[in-house]
Enzyme design. Sequence first.
Site: not given
Ligand code: HPA
Ligand code: ZN
Length: 353
Positions: A216, A295, A213, A35
């Site tokens: 996670e 990040d 995503h 990101h």
């Molecule tokens: N997860 C979800 N959204 C995000 C992340 C992440 O690790 N980093 C920036 N936006």
């Molecule tokens: Zn991410």
Amino acid sequence: MENYAGTSAVPETAAVESEAAIPARLLPVAELHLHIEGTLQPELIFALAERNGITLPYSHIDELRQRYEFTDLQSFLDLYYANMAVLQTEEDFAAMTHAYLERAAASGVRHAEIMMDPQAHLSRGIPLETCVNGVASVLATSREDFGISTMLIAAFLRDLPEESALEVLDGLLAMDAPIGAIGLDSAEVGNPPAKFERLYARARGAGLRLTAHAGEEGPASYITEALDVLKVERIDHGIRCMDDPDLVERLVQERIPLTVCPLSNVRLRAVDTLADHPLPAMLAAGLNVSVNSDDPAYFGGYVDDNFTQLQAVFELSDFDRARLAANSIHSSFASEERKAELLEELNGGDATP
Ligand code: HPA
Ligand code: ZN
């Protein structure tokens, strides 16, 4: 440590040469999960705040750094969105992008697929043109300037309504923004992929590549839903697939890329410690995993730092590292020609020592 030569994580066309042939060196990799707003280092946050006359809620850099203790994804997102306030002009977005590429080049990154969050800027009154053109102006010459080919990915915030995402996608298409793919990020739990079925159908119709995503913090079922409903080609994170053996088997069979971010998972407490990270088990299962920084300014490191710390904890062999690098190249949305170039570099050509 197990050796993964027998797994199917690298297809024949990408065969990593014999273990002995791979010297210990900084490997050429593709970074697929990054990101751009998460690359804003504290020093740059302070410099941009000063340039733009913005008063930060921290009096000095160390006070900001002290906030980099996260309990979960949301606790990180709160700071990540707050710090974006310093991004005001095209030059600010360009400075952030330049700093990332310079550091990424030193990590061995040769191809980067970079997400940005347009909605997080629009909601602050920053026009689409400002954020897109600022980042894109640097990406346009990234190959010449840093040796890194790039693709810009528009990521959509899953905690906002789908209508907002559709409007922004239309805006990006109307301005002919140089994006190659879309992604889905922000608060995962309670915002399942199916909420964005129309968005992904529209992006697919416009010829964009698709990633999201999933898995996670959210359950393994979100991974299945992203594949079946959104028809994504790649899953960002995906570590929760390990809760579902049938899903693991499917991901192996279909060679679905999972862009794993080990240091991120530790910092956001998706795993307790790096030693508890499922990456070795994922490799052993034959999953198509790559290593990414997510990040890096917030999670303690870039791609090379992720590799170094994995190596320290798991004693990855050169072969494991080369497999992870090969997976990243294969899983990218780069042209076949660019992939072939990078694989040649990986297999003993011209990698930077
Ligand atoms: N997860 C979800 N959204 C995000 C992340 C992440 O690790 N980093 C920036 N936006
Ligand atoms: Zn991410």
